[in-house]
Design a protein around this motif. Structure first.
Motif, mmCIF file in Angstrom:
data_model
loop_
_atom_site.group_PDB
_atom_site.id
_atom_site.type_symbol
_atom_site.label_atom_id
_atom_site.label_comp_id
_atom_site.label_asym_id
_atom_site.label_seq_id
_atom_site.Cartn_x
_atom_site.Cartn_y
_atom_site.Cartn_z
ATOM 1 N N ILE A 17 12.411 -6.172 30.256
ATOM 2 C CA ILE A 17 12.443 -5.143 29.215
ATOM 3 C C ILE A 17 12.843 -3.796 29.798
ATOM 4 O O ILE A 17 13.601 -3.030 29.189
ATOM 5 N N ASP A 18 12.351 -3.495 30.998
ATOM 6 C CA ASP A 18 12.627 -2.207 31.627
ATOM 7 C C ASP A 18 14.021 -2.119 32.237
ATOM 8 O O ASP A 18 14.415 -1.063 32.738
ATOM 9 N N GLY A 19 14.746 -3.238 32.235
ATOM 10 C CA GLY A 19 16.066 -3.218 32.821
ATOM 11 C C GLY A 19 16.076 -3.242 34.329
ATOM 12 O O GLY A 19 17.097 -2.940 34.960
ATOM 13 N N ARG A 20 14.943 -3.615 34.915
ATOM 14 C CA ARG A 20 14.866 -3.724 36.381
ATOM 15 C C ARG A 20 15.224 -5.138 36.815
ATOM 16 O O ARG A 20 15.137 -6.078 36.016
ATOM 17 N N PRO A 21 15.610 -5.330 38.083
ATOM 18 C CA PRO A 21 15.820 -6.696 38.573
ATOM 19 C C PRO A 21 14.527 -7.496 38.419
ATOM 20 O O PRO A 21 13.450 -7.011 38.753
ATOM 21 N N VAL A 22 14.642 -8.705 37.914
ATOM 22 C CA VAL A 22 13.457 -9.543 37.709
ATOM 23 C C VAL A 22 13.231 -10.370 38.968
ATOM 24 O O VAL A 22 14.083 -11.165 39.358
ATOM 25 N N ALA A 23 12.085 -10.165 39.590
ATOM 26 C CA ALA A 23 11.764 -10.875 40.829
ATOM 27 C C ALA A 23 11.588 -12.367 40.564
ATOM 28 O O ALA A 23 11.126 -12.764 39.482
ATOM 29 N N GLU A 24 11.960 -13.183 41.535
ATOM 30 C CA GLU A 24 11.699 -14.614 41.412
ATOM 31 C C GLU A 24 10.203 -14.865 41.592
ATOM 32 O O GLU A 24 9.604 -14.390 42.544
ATOM 33 N N ARG A 25 9.639 -15.576 40.675
ATOM 34 C CA ARG A 25 8.208 -15.863 40.732
ATOM 35 C C ARG A 25 7.976 -17.356 40.572
ATOM 36 O O ARG A 25 8.737 -18.047 39.903
ATOM 37 N N TRP A 26 6.892 -17.815 41.182
ATOM 38 C CA TRP A 26 6.449 -19.205 41.029
ATOM 39 C C TRP A 26 5.063 -19.184 40.423
ATOM 40 O O TRP A 26 4.233 -18.326 40.759
ATOM 41 N N SER A 27 4.804 -20.117 39.538
ATOM 42 C CA SER A 27 3.469 -20.229 38.975
ATOM 43 C C SER A 27 2.480 -20.586 40.074
ATOM 44 O O SER A 27 2.866 -21.124 41.111
ATOM 45 N N PRO A 28 1.191 -20.290 39.867
ATOM 46 C CA PRO A 28 0.194 -20.731 40.850
ATOM 47 C C PRO A 28 0.300 -22.238 41.061
ATOM 48 O O PRO A 28 0.545 -22.992 40.117
ATOM 49 N N THR A 29 0.108 -22.658 42.291
ATOM 50 C CA THR A 29 0.252 -24.074 42.618
ATOM 51 C C THR A 29 -0.954 -24.868 42.115
ATOM 52 O O THR A 29 -2.097 -24.475 42.321
ATOM 53 N N ALA A 30 -0.673 -25.973 41.448
ATOM 54 C CA ALA A 30 -1.759 -26.864 41.018
ATOM 55 C C ALA A 30 -2.309 -27.621 42.222
ATOM 56 O O ALA A 30 -1.540 -28.081 43.076
ATOM 57 N N ARG A 31 -3.609 -27.736 42.302
ATOM 58 C CA ARG A 31 -4.271 -28.429 43.407
ATOM 59 C C ARG A 31 -5.172 -29.533 42.876
ATOM 60 O O ARG A 31 -5.800 -29.384 41.828
ATOM 61 N N CYS A 32 -5.232 -30.619 43.604
ATOM 62 C CA CYS A 32 -6.106 -31.721 43.215
ATOM 63 C C CYS A 32 -7.551 -31.351 43.526
ATOM 64 O O CYS A 32 -7.888 -31.030 44.678
ATOM 65 N N VAL A 33 -8.387 -31.371 42.499
ATOM 66 C CA VAL A 33 -9.814 -31.045 42.648
ATOM 67 C C VAL A 33 -10.613 -32.317 42.378
ATOM 68 O O VAL A 33 -10.810 -32.707 41.219
#
Length: 308
Positions: free
Chosen positions: A277-293
């Motif tokens: 929205i701000d017109g800034r470069p959008v950083a690459e992001r990864w969702s939190p990693t799922a872990r077996c509990v």
């Protein structure tokens, strides 16, 4: 585009809303915790900037596309969040045609440029919050293999979803690497599907000793179906759910899960939305990693692999 604080307060060329369309049966939202937690994470971060989520629930992807066309024509949203990526996804080329900015959710590493094949390729990259769907499946499978399970089944979500395909491929590849042929059946995330498919699996001549589910609702329903059939969990059957929730923790026994911080997932998506929205470069992001509990629904296999 760069939206000033004055634009936000005056409304000049700025709606103050972020659109999210969920193409799924509305009744599932009342029983499936994932999207409520996900939306809460998005709203929490957007509220700090005076923005809100415009949520629309529809039955089909075609209806979702119609919603995008209405929103673009009326200027109701500044950007949209696109979830549940599908094979031959028709939404991305439409969003490009409309000029409606979008953040993709759940694109994997194989979609690294943010361009979907369905969009014709070569289009401008769409920012994405990516998800590793294969790694958690391999971790859960390793847990089951360590417990001695060799008759393994998976109750998946809809097969046309990209994350469903990634999870199934990871399970099949991991099983075949150790000489195991898994059984995969397709569900729709509902409790009805979880119960029906679990019952069918347990009636097979060689029923599975372990089942992985694509969400918590189907897993809890599968646990209930096993109990009704007199199949003890975890003594005779181990169960693993994708998505942790209160449903999983309060089940008896508590369900082993592939757990992810869904609220934080939503916050990360909101961060990408704000940059867009701000017109800034959008950083690459990864969702939190799922872990077996591991919890009480998994245990060593009591059935020798050669026994029917």
């Amino acid at each position: 585009m760069n939206v000033s604080e004055h634009d936000r307060t005056s409304g000049a060329g700025f709606s103050g809303a972020v659109g999210l369309v969920l193409a799924r049966p509305a009744r599932l939202l009342g029983i499936e915790p994932f999207f409520m937690e996900f939306i809460a994470g998005i709203e929490e971060r957007l509220a700090e900037r005076g923005l809100s989520v415009l949520l629309h629930v529809v039955a089909t992807q075609e209806a979702e596309i119609d919603a995008y066309r209405r929103w673009a024509a009326q200027g109701l949203v500044d950007t949209v969040v696109v979830v549940n990526r599908t094979v031959d996804d028709k939404r991305l080329p439409v969003l490009r045609e409309l000029g409606l900015p979008a953040v993709l959710v759940g694109a994997g590493s194989d979609d690294a440029d943010g361009t979907d094949a369905a969009a014709g390729g070569g289009g401008p990259a769409m920012p994405a919050v990516r998800t590793d769907d294969a790694g958690p499946v391999r971790e859960a499978l390793a847990h089951l293999l360590d417990l001695g399970h060799r008759r393994i089944a998976r109750v998946s979500g809809p097969a046309n979803l990209l994350h469903t395909r990634a999870r199934t491929a990871a399970l099949v590849e991991g099983c075949r690497a150790v000489g195991v042929e898994p059984v995969v059946v397709e569900g729709d995330y509902s409790d009805e599907a979880g119960a029906k498919l679990t019952t069918a699996l347990l009636r097979r001549p060689e029923p599975p000793t372990a089942i992985l589910y694509d969400n918590d609702v189907m897993a809890v329903a599968g646990l209930g179906a096993a109990k009704e059939m007199g199949v003890a969990v975890p003594e005779r059957l181990s169960l693993i759910a994708w998505d942790d929730s209160t449903l999983c923790r309060l089940a008896s026994p508590p369900l082993t899960t592939m757990s992810v911080d869904v609220h934080q997932y939503g916050v990360l998506v909101a961060e990408s939305v704000l940059e867009l929205i701000d017109g800034r470069p959008v950083a690459e992001r990864w969702s939190p990693t799922a872990r077996c509990v591991p919890r009480g629904s998994t245990a060593p296999c009591a059935v020798p692999s050669t026994t029917v």
